[in-house]
Design a protein around this motif. Structure first.
Motif, PDB file in Angstrom:
ATOM      1  N   ASP A  49       0.734  -1.214   0.051  1.00  0.00           N
ATOM      2  CA  ASP A  49       0.124   0.173   0.075  1.00  0.00           C
ATOM      3  C   ASP A  49       0.964   1.276   0.038  1.00  0.00           C
ATOM      4  O   ASP A  49       0.492   2.405   0.673  1.00  0.00           O
ATOM      5  N   SER A  50       1.991   1.122  -0.556  1.00  0.00           N
ATOM      6  CA  SER A  50       3.000   2.303  -0.457  1.00  0.00           C
ATOM      7  C   SER A  50       2.424   3.481  -1.066  1.00  0.00           C
ATOM      8  O   SER A  50       1.880   3.512  -2.066  1.00  0.00           O
TER       9      SER A  50
ATOM     10  N   ARG B 191      -6.006   7.923   5.399  1.00  0.00           N
ATOM     11  CA  ARG B 191      -5.427   6.598   4.519  1.00  0.00           C
ATOM     12  C   ARG B 191      -4.207   6.221   5.140  1.00  0.00           C
ATOM     13  O   ARG B 191      -3.960   4.985   5.375  1.00  0.00           O
ATOM     14  N   GLN B 192      -3.487   7.140   5.471  1.00  0.00           N
ATOM     15  CA  GLN B 192      -2.135   6.748   5.936  1.00  0.00           C
ATOM     16  C   GLN B 192      -1.916   6.491   7.280  1.00  0.00           C
ATOM     17  O   GLN B 192      -1.295   5.489   7.589  1.00  0.00           O
TER      18      GLN B 192
ATOM     19  N   GLN C 161       6.089   5.097  -3.427  1.00  0.00           N
ATOM     20  CA  GLN C 161       6.425   4.391  -4.633  1.00  0.00           C
ATOM     21  C   GLN C 161       7.829   4.876  -5.259  1.00  0.00           C
ATOM     22  O   GLN C 161       8.013   4.998  -6.508  1.00  0.00           O
TER      23      GLN C 161
ATOM     24  N   ARG D  74      -2.569   3.000   8.111  1.00  0.00           N
ATOM     25  CA  ARG D  74      -1.361   2.233   7.903  1.00  0.00           C
ATOM     26  C   ARG D  74      -0.747   2.006   9.304  1.00  0.00           C
ATOM     27  O   ARG D  74      -0.043   1.016   9.447  1.00  0.00           O
TER      28      ARG D  74
END
Ligand SMILES: C[S@@+](CC[C@H](N)C(=O)[O-])C[C@H]1O[C@@H](n2cnc3c(N)ncnc32)[C@H](O)[C@@H]1O
Length: 272
Positions: A28-29, A239-240, A32, A243
């Protein structure tokens, strides 16, 4: 394989490089950054000895991601811009952003860091690497002064003294007609906390420059106007944070609500 003999603030580039490389291997980087992974694979160094946590990798990727977005925005508005990426270390921003041909991009760091960079990254048109310490601004006189200039510095200014940061910014605002300056800044408390981080302590680097109130810099550097400030971990959709491990999520929740904690680390962008 490239051997590295980096110490103190130069050695901190291994931390940010490894964070970007490892975050980019996550399914889920956010960043990238496959160039970072390629560079790590070619450096003869035991990165696992850093003991870096997943949350730290994600946090450093978020910081880089926001700065990338600001760089892209500047280039979109000024397609013929000059970008001065200071304290570039092994960061592959120029490849991530992939500026169009009209942009002149300069990556600047200590000469031995630039030597390593040349060994790891390919040349590209419109791109130059400059080996110089920030205490010596002579290289700036070789930069064309007829274009808007973006200065971007990630994880650099905290290692400089005020006697280095202010002359650098004053030279930029007087030498170039217009542009922006984007970097990460830490309050005094933020710097004290960051300097206790075990990975940074192991390098022996000294953190020096803090910025409690981003508006203070406007008075210290004539012409500079604060455009934006953002908490290092700010993001619009959560979203981050999802994680993160739960203790890190709890810390972020707290920092978000307590103002002095939010000020520990910020990303700032100024215009001139
Ligand atoms: C934490 S690393 C960040 C590297 C890169 N910006 C990144 O985010 O991956 C700090 C970088 O600043 C450079 N640096 C620190 N002080 C410097 C100085 N006085 N002159 C030139 N470079 C400096 C170091 O060599 C190192 O590459």
């Amino acid at each position: 394989m490239e051997k590295v003999r980096l110490t103190r603030e130069k050695a901190t580039l291994l931390i940010t490089l490894y964070a970007k490389a490892e975050e980019s291997r996550m399914p889920d980087s956010l960043l990238q950054d496959h160039y970072a992974a390629g560079a790590v694979a070619r450096i003869d160094y035991d990165f696992s000895s850093l003991g870096m946590r997943r949350d730290e990798m994600i946090g450093l990727a978020m910081r880089a991601y926001t700065l990338d977005a600001w760089v892209r925005e500047f280039i979109a508005a000024h397609p013929g811009a000059t970008v001065l990426h200071l304290g570039c270390g092994m960061d592959s921003r120029v490849f991530r952003v992939d500026p169009p041909p009209g942009v002149n991009w300069f990556d600047v760091d200590y000469p031995d860091v630039i030597d390593l960079r040349r060994a790891l990254y390919p040349p590209r048109s419109g791109y130059e690497m400059v080996g110089a310490p920030m205490s010596d601004l002579g290289w700036l006189s070789g930069i064309p002064t007829d274009k808007p200039v973006l200065v971007v510095a990630e994880g650099l200014f905290l290692y400089l003294s005020e006697d280095e940061v202010l002359p650098l910014l004053r030279t930029v605002t007087t030498q170039f007609p217009s542009g922006e300056v984007a970097f990460d800044a830490y309050s005094r408390m933020g710097l004290a906390l960051a300097s206790r981080n075990r990975m940074f302590r192991a390098t022996g680097a000294v953190m020096r420059w803090s910025l409690d109130n981003p508006l203070d810099l406007e008075a210290q550097v004539p012409g500079l106007r604060l455009r934006d400030e953002q908490w290092v971990y700010e993001e619009s959709d959560g979203r981050q944070w999802a994680r993160y491990t739960w203790p890190a999520r709890a810390a972020v929740w707290l920092m978000r609500r307590v103002r002095p904690l939010r000020r520990l680390g910020r990303l700032v962008r100024y215009r001139y």
